[in-house]
Write a protein that holds these residues in place. Sequence first.
Motif, PDB file in Angstrom:
ATOM      1  N   HIS A  62      15.108  -3.893  -7.027  1.00  0.00           N
ATOM      2  CA  HIS A  62      14.403  -2.828  -8.013  1.00  0.00           C
ATOM      3  C   HIS A  62      13.172  -3.089  -7.868  1.00  0.00           C
ATOM      4  O   HIS A  62      12.194  -1.852  -7.928  1.00  0.00           O
ATOM      5  N   ASP A  63      12.580  -4.347  -7.645  1.00  0.00           N
ATOM      6  CA  ASP A  63      11.031  -4.517  -7.643  1.00  0.00           C
ATOM      7  C   ASP A  63      10.838  -5.443  -6.443  1.00  0.00           C
ATOM      8  O   ASP A  63      10.345  -6.552  -6.683  1.00  0.00           O
ATOM      9  N   PRO A  64      10.837  -4.988  -5.165  1.00  0.00           N
ATOM     10  CA  PRO A  64      10.639  -5.842  -3.962  1.00  0.00           C
ATOM     11  C   PRO A  64       9.170  -6.410  -4.011  1.00  0.00           C
ATOM     12  O   PRO A  64       9.070  -7.663  -3.468  1.00  0.00           O
ATOM     13  N   SER A  65       8.112  -5.774  -4.286  1.00  0.00           N
ATOM     14  CA  SER A  65       6.921  -6.513  -4.554  1.00  0.00           C
ATOM     15  C   SER A  65       7.056  -7.888  -5.519  1.00  0.00           C
ATOM     16  O   SER A  65       6.045  -8.798  -5.039  1.00  0.00           O
ATOM     17  N   GLN A  66       7.673  -7.868  -6.293  1.00  0.00           N
ATOM     18  CA  GLN A  66       7.885  -9.223  -7.375  1.00  0.00           C
ATOM     19  C   GLN A  66       9.161 -10.108  -6.958  1.00  0.00           C
ATOM     20  O   GLN A  66       9.201 -10.926  -7.763  1.00  0.00           O
ATOM     21  N   ALA A  67       9.801  -9.795  -5.855  1.00  0.00           N
ATOM     22  CA  ALA A  67      11.017 -10.638  -5.442  1.00  0.00           C
ATOM     23  C   ALA A  67      10.778 -10.855  -4.175  1.00  0.00           C
ATOM     24  O   ALA A  67      11.740 -10.710  -3.248  1.00  0.00           O
ATOM     25  N   SER A 193      18.254   8.521  -0.320  1.00  0.00           N
ATOM     26  CA  SER A 193      18.157  10.103  -0.168  1.00  0.00           C
ATOM     27  C   SER A 193      16.949  10.490  -0.578  1.00  0.00           C
ATOM     28  O   SER A 193      16.450  11.940  -0.523  1.00  0.00           O
ATOM     29  N   ASP A 194      16.044   9.846  -1.477  1.00  0.00           N
ATOM     30  CA  ASP A 194      14.808  10.086  -1.942  1.00  0.00           C
ATOM     31  C   ASP A 194      13.625  10.221  -0.567  1.00  0.00           C
ATOM     32  O   ASP A 194      13.849   9.181   0.385  1.00  0.00           O
ATOM     33  N   PRO A 195      12.748  10.922  -0.468  1.00  0.00           N
ATOM     34  CA  PRO A 195      11.610  10.856   0.190  1.00  0.00           C
ATOM     35  C   PRO A 195      11.152   9.318   0.584  1.00  0.00           C
ATOM     36  O   PRO A 195      11.093   8.604  -0.518  1.00  0.00           O
ATOM     37  N   PHE A 196      10.814   8.928   1.770  1.00  0.00           N
ATOM     38  CA  PHE A 196      10.333   7.695   1.957  1.00  0.00           C
ATOM     39  C   PHE A 196       9.016   7.377   1.167  1.00  0.00           C
ATOM     40  O   PHE A 196       8.239   8.051   1.355  1.00  0.00           O
ATOM     41  N   SER A 197       9.183   6.301   0.284  1.00  0.00           N
ATOM     42  CA  SER A 197       7.932   6.106  -0.506  1.00  0.00           C
ATOM     43  C   SER A 197       7.407   4.572  -0.256  1.00  0.00           C
ATOM     44  O   SER A 197       7.967   3.923   0.491  1.00  0.00           O
ATOM     45  N   VAL A 198       6.381   4.249  -1.035  1.00  0.00           N
ATOM     46  CA  VAL A 198       5.699   2.769  -0.801  1.00  0.00           C
ATOM     47  C   VAL A 198       6.936   2.000  -1.509  1.00  0.00           C
ATOM     48  O   VAL A 198       6.874   0.739  -0.978  1.00  0.00           O
ATOM     49  N   HIS A 199       7.752   2.183  -2.344  1.00  0.00           N
ATOM     50  CA  HIS A 199       8.922   1.349  -2.695  1.00  0.00           C
ATOM     51  C   HIS A 199       9.959   1.002  -1.494  1.00  0.00           C
ATOM     52  O   HIS A 199      10.095  -0.105  -1.532  1.00  0.00           O
ATOM     53  N   HIS A 200      10.306   2.010  -0.734  1.00  0.00           N
ATOM     54  CA  HIS A 200      11.131   1.813   0.361  1.00  0.00           C
ATOM     55  C   HIS A 200      10.131   0.840   1.406  1.00  0.00           C
ATOM     56  O   HIS A 200      10.905   0.129   1.992  1.00  0.00           O
ATOM     57  N   TRP A 201       9.132   1.252   1.556  1.00  0.00           N
ATOM     58  CA  TRP A 201       8.225   0.572   2.469  1.00  0.00           C
ATOM     59  C   TRP A 201       8.073  -0.844   2.308  1.00  0.00           C
ATOM     60  O   TRP A 201       8.273  -1.761   2.853  1.00  0.00           O
ATOM     61  N   THR A 202       7.951  -1.167   1.032  1.00  0.00           N
ATOM     62  CA  THR A 202       7.950  -2.416   0.332  1.00  0.00           C
ATOM     63  C   THR A 202       9.216  -3.358   0.644  1.00  0.00           C
ATOM     64  O   THR A 202       9.376  -4.565   0.674  1.00  0.00           O
ATOM     65  N   SER A 203      10.208  -2.326   0.205  1.00  0.00           N
ATOM     66  CA  SER A 203      11.364  -3.143   0.589  1.00  0.00           C
ATOM     67  C   SER A 203      11.817  -3.546   1.849  1.00  0.00           C
ATOM     68  O   SER A 203      12.355  -4.803   2.063  1.00  0.00           O
ATOM     69  N   GLU A 474      -4.287  -4.279   5.693  1.00  0.00           N
ATOM     70  CA  GLU A 474      -3.231  -4.175   6.356  1.00  0.00           C
ATOM     71  C   GLU A 474      -2.214  -3.461   5.584  1.00  0.00           C
ATOM     72  O   GLU A 474      -1.374  -2.590   5.982  1.00  0.00           O
ATOM     73  N   ASP A 475      -2.356  -3.407   4.025  1.00  0.00           N
ATOM     74  CA  ASP A 475      -1.382  -2.864   3.270  1.00  0.00           C
ATOM     75  C   ASP A 475      -1.783  -1.241   3.165  1.00  0.00           C
ATOM     76  O   ASP A 475      -0.932  -0.585   2.471  1.00  0.00           O
ATOM     77  N   ASP A 476      -2.768  -0.906   3.945  1.00  0.00           N
ATOM     78  CA  ASP A 476      -2.838   0.794   4.063  1.00  0.00           C
ATOM     79  C   ASP A 476      -1.831   1.338   4.861  1.00  0.00           C
ATOM     80  O   ASP A 476      -2.004   2.413   5.272  1.00  0.00           O
ATOM     81  N   GLU A 477      -0.974   0.214   5.624  1.00  0.00           N
ATOM     82  CA  GLU A 477      -0.110   1.080   6.564  1.00  0.00           C
ATOM     83  C   GLU A 477       0.636   2.098   6.161  1.00  0.00           C
ATOM     84  O   GLU A 477       0.793   3.120   6.768  1.00  0.00           O
ATOM     85  N   PHE A 478       1.257   2.052   4.916  1.00  0.00           N
ATOM     86  CA  PHE A 478       1.885   3.024   4.447  1.00  0.00           C
ATOM     87  C   PHE A 478       1.156   4.256   4.122  1.00  0.00           C
ATOM     88  O   PHE A 478       1.736   5.284   4.229  1.00  0.00           O
ATOM     89  N   GLU A 479      -0.056   4.053   3.834  1.00  0.00           N
ATOM     90  CA  GLU A 479      -0.945   5.228   3.705  1.00  0.00           C
ATOM     91  C   GLU A 479      -1.288   5.924   5.082  1.00  0.00           C
ATOM     92  O   GLU A 479      -1.333   7.225   5.131  1.00  0.00           O
ATOM     93  N   VAL A 480      -1.187   5.166   6.053  1.00  0.00           N
ATOM     94  CA  VAL A 480      -1.423   5.541   7.349  1.00  0.00           C
ATOM     95  C   VAL A 480      -0.254   6.552   7.535  1.00  0.00           C
ATOM     96  O   VAL A 480      -0.388   7.786   8.211  1.00  0.00           O
ATOM     97  N   LEU A 481       0.997   5.929   7.593  1.00  0.00           N
ATOM     98  CA  LEU A 481       2.117   6.789   7.682  1.00  0.00           C
ATOM     99  C   LEU A 481       2.119   8.127   6.811  1.00  0.00           C
ATOM    100  O   LEU A 481       2.343   9.088   7.389  1.00  0.00           O
ATOM    101  N   LYS A 482       1.952   7.788   5.769  1.00  0.00           N
ATOM    102  CA  LYS A 482       1.995   8.914   4.735  1.00  0.00           C
ATOM    103  C   LYS A 482       0.861  10.159   5.309  1.00  0.00           C
ATOM    104  O   LYS A 482       1.226  11.345   4.976  1.00  0.00           O
ATOM    105  N   THR A 483      -0.335   9.748   5.625  1.00  0.00           N
ATOM    106  CA  THR A 483      -1.340  10.635   5.861  1.00  0.00           C
ATOM    107  C   THR A 483      -1.132  11.339   7.285  1.00  0.00           C
ATOM    108  O   THR A 483      -1.435  12.370   7.450  1.00  0.00           O
ATOM    109  N   LEU A 484      -0.704  10.418   8.248  1.00  0.00           N
ATOM    110  CA  LEU A 484      -0.358  11.039   9.709  1.00  0.00           C
ATOM    111  C   LEU A 484       0.830  11.903   9.812  1.00  0.00           C
ATOM    112  O   LEU A 484       0.719  12.899  10.813  1.00  0.00           O
ATOM    113  N   HIS A 485       1.691  11.499   9.010  1.00  0.00           N
ATOM    114  CA  HIS A 485       3.114  12.517   9.223  1.00  0.00           C
ATOM    115  C   HIS A 485       3.098  13.508   7.885  1.00  0.00           C
ATOM    116  O   HIS A 485       2.978  13.241   6.816  1.00  0.00           O
ATOM    117  N   PRO A 486       3.305  14.814   8.210  1.00  0.00           N
ATOM    118  CA  PRO A 486       3.290  15.553   9.749  1.00  0.00           C
ATOM    119  C   PRO A 486       2.092  15.949  10.194  1.00  0.00           C
ATOM    120  O   PRO A 486       1.358  16.039   9.516  1.00  0.00           O
TER     121      PRO A 486
END
Length: 588
Positions: A62-67, A193-203, A474-486
């Motif tokens: 539920h909260d991967p950043s805190q576990a 099933s939800d769009p790939f999000s920062v929660h999924h990336w953190t997981s 380095e934590d901007d990696e998700f933003e890179v993915l989100k920004t460059l795709h598509p």
Amino acid sequence: MAVAPNPKGPLSTRFPCHQQRHTRAVMSLPSSLHLQRMRMNDYRHPKQLITCSLSMNGCDCHDPSQAPLAISETHMLPSVPTLQLASAQLSMALAALQAQPPLFSSGIIRLQVPIKERGDAIEWLHAQSQSLSTVLFPRCFFSSRSAINTNLYPSVMNGHRPPYPNPNPNLNTNPHSPVSVAGVGSAVFFRGSDPFSVHHWTSIKRFLSRESPLIRAYGAIRFDARSNVSLEWENYGSFYFIVPQVEFNELEEGSTLAMTIAWDDSLQHTWHTAVDQLQATLHQICPHFTKIKESSLRTNIASLSYVPTKPCWDNSVKKALGMIKGGDSDLVKVVLARCSRYLTDTCIDPVDLLSCLRVEGQNAYQFCIQPPDAPAFVGNSPEQLFHRKNLNISSEALAGTRSRGFTSFEDFHIGQDLLFSPKENIEFTVVRENIQKNLEALCSEVVVEPRKALRKLPRVQHLCAQLSGKLTREDDEFEVLKTLHPSPAVGGLPTEEARRFIEENEMFDRGMYAGPVGWFGGVESEFSVGIRSALIGKGKSTLVYAGAGIVEGTNPSSEWKELDLKASQFTKLLQSKEPNSLSRNKKY
């Protein structure tokens, strides 16, 4: 970093020849129209996503950043001369771990054995395909491009091929890094099933660490998670990644056999369950390579159909051109795709097809992603989405297409025509400038070099520019993915207008086609764009995907021919009855 002490002592007392890593890091992160869809018997699956019984879904936290995981380690066992000895050594190491388990509620441990001889990752995966059931065991393959781009040529040419240096020094040239990785089973998988999000990336990043850089999550993300999911793509969800249970790493010199154990009591996947399941997998692993005959993909095309048909394609292109030229829309470019359905006279093994694609694999990413009981997504993509190592980031713009020539003279003039085509220049410039703008929003500096060059592949050539920069975090990696795709190379510009046009006018589900395909790691990550790809069904159906950019000046018939050209690497293989016919028919 602080880690809770192990009451039974450090694992190094049980593995004297290992490299031990511990992490317990807390990552700081930023907290309709129904389309016609293809329905094919060879791709039908139950509507509920099939869950692999061999591992846990890491996205259920539920909260991967805190576990954070309590322990993350890599153990390097003594090197051996053969694959068979490596398999035996891993089995003994697992038995030792089973006898003295770590007393932590969560963790991930990788054990790896260096093998002195260099093995072939595809041949290893082919051997596992014959010994494991793909109903229960997922499998993956990913091969990076060469670090030195030998097929990149400057835009100013004088009738010869000048040498061109590697324009991106940030690419990994470490001889100990994997050239190709093949994996089976999943120590942990990630799917939703939800769009790939920062929660999924953190997981995903929760199971990765700088101290264990070769623990990686391989997989793919849908091109558009907001669009309707068709039956053939249901098992993939909106994204699908695995950390393989057992994997083979092909290196520049030598190779490595590894296994990974992941557990988390909070996800109802205990240490004992993980070890028992890994042990069951190891008992089925083939400790040999299986050579793939060059003629093993002997098949003929029984039928071929297209979605859309040629008349429907012409109408969609004309509609897009009307919007681009008109004043009522901001649309500058849209990429429209075609799905070709091949029925062959024999069933196709995805690994056999992957092996045959190596003929086309110069300067391209090769990949195969296959969830349990699902068709396999196989591709040979020339396009990099991004590569991150520490703070260094690289990407590229790829657009415009021409065939290769049969002679050096013809090939040169075809390349010149591509370089100086006004239509192709518009399409390419839109892509390059958009990627540069997006990177500049996340990087302290961005270098574009070369700004325009030819990328020559065995069948086709493209316009290409390479971009590199330095992230501030380095934590901007998700933003890179989100920004460059598509990127505009596979979607269009503006992004949202192009996405809506594709959703409303394409009559099939792209699935993972044109989406990010690659891997996340603790130190670096690398993703290709999932083009030049196909979905291989369990029967005799194969879906081949290709797309073309529509900008002002586009001719619908010319773009249809471009689709044929891009799909030709699959067409030639599927219709080839004779060994080596592809290499004999290859152009200059």
